[in-house]
Design a protein around this motif. Sequence first.
Motif, mmCIF file in Angstrom:
data_model
loop_
_atom_site.group_PDB
_atom_site.id
_atom_site.type_symbol
_atom_site.label_atom_id
_atom_site.label_comp_id
_atom_site.label_asym_id
_atom_site.label_seq_id
_atom_site.Cartn_x
_atom_site.Cartn_y
_atom_site.Cartn_z
ATOM 1 N N PRO A 34 0.818 -1.218 0.000
ATOM 2 C CA PRO A 34 0.000 0.000 0.000
ATOM 3 C C PRO A 34 0.854 1.273 0.000
ATOM 4 N N LYS A 36 0.636 5.215 1.019
ATOM 5 C CA LYS A 36 -0.159 6.044 1.925
ATOM 6 C C LYS A 36 0.153 7.525 1.768
ATOM 7 N N LEU A 66 -3.692 3.537 -1.106
ATOM 8 C CA LEU A 66 -4.656 3.212 -0.061
ATOM 9 C C LEU A 66 -5.684 4.336 0.037
ATOM 10 N N ILE A 86 -11.289 0.228 1.222
ATOM 11 C CA ILE A 86 -10.051 -0.564 1.167
ATOM 12 C C ILE A 86 -10.343 -1.964 0.634
ATOM 13 N N THR A 89 -10.649 -1.886 -2.990
ATOM 14 C CA THR A 89 -9.332 -1.694 -3.614
ATOM 15 C C THR A 89 -8.551 -3.002 -3.638
ATOM 16 N N TRP A 90 -8.564 -3.732 -2.511
ATOM 17 C CA TRP A 90 -7.910 -5.042 -2.492
ATOM 18 C C TRP A 90 -8.514 -5.948 -3.570
ATOM 19 N N SER A 118 -7.010 -5.277 9.272
ATOM 20 C CA SER A 118 -6.862 -6.116 8.082
ATOM 21 C C SER A 118 -7.791 -7.320 8.105
#
Length: 249
Positions: A34, A36, A66, A86, A89-90, A118
């Motif tokens: 990621p 940031k 991220l 998130i 995005t993953w 996570s």
Amino acid sequence: MIELSLVGIGTGNPEHLTRAAIRALNEADLILLPRKGAEKAELLDLRRMVCADVLSTDVKLAEFDLPVRDSRGEYLGRVQDWHEAIAQTWAGQIAAHLPDGGRVALMVWGDPSLYDSSLRIAARLGADGMALRVSVVPGITSLSALTAAHAIALNTIGAPVIITTGRQLREGGWPDGADSVAVMLDAGSAFDVLPPQGLYIWWGAYLGMPQQALVAGPLADVASRITRLRAELRAAHGWIMDIYLLRRN
């Protein structure tokens, strides 16, 4: 089927990685890294350094931006929306790089179980219909790194410890039921809300990294020093990760 490994990598020192963490990274088909923002580029650089140091196989690395958490609105709602962004995005990265399935690794600062989301984000992937199996490789936590750096025990004999956040400490004061309180995710000097008499603090920032900073002493004597040093370090690096342990008497 996607096999997702959440790999605890400790607090910035490549020597914190366990053999299990090194094996999990080398067995992955894809490692997601990621980004940031420019102010936290050091965190991406450290993950790149870990990969360069421990990878002995041809693993694909994919960097991604991220999502940023919205600063407006109710706190828990903002966090939930951020986690959903998130997760999406993953999912997009996994679909783009592993359309036929495979093994994905995400390097998690500290340990995936301690004040890290996570696992909650990964659960969203499964809830959205992804064929997913999640495994966790534990890592050295910032809390254990703090106590090791100061060479102290986390608790007094037979006594409990409460682990909380800076926001909770600021809003609720000293938690009931413990003489020792570990504080994480403090945006800045939440200990200022406490009467300092009879309290001792062990504070650490950038634990495990070359720029590690430590302060310990009676809270009444060192609180202003920690606040000043924290501001200086944040200005110098553009970001800061710190944690502290407070103890009565």
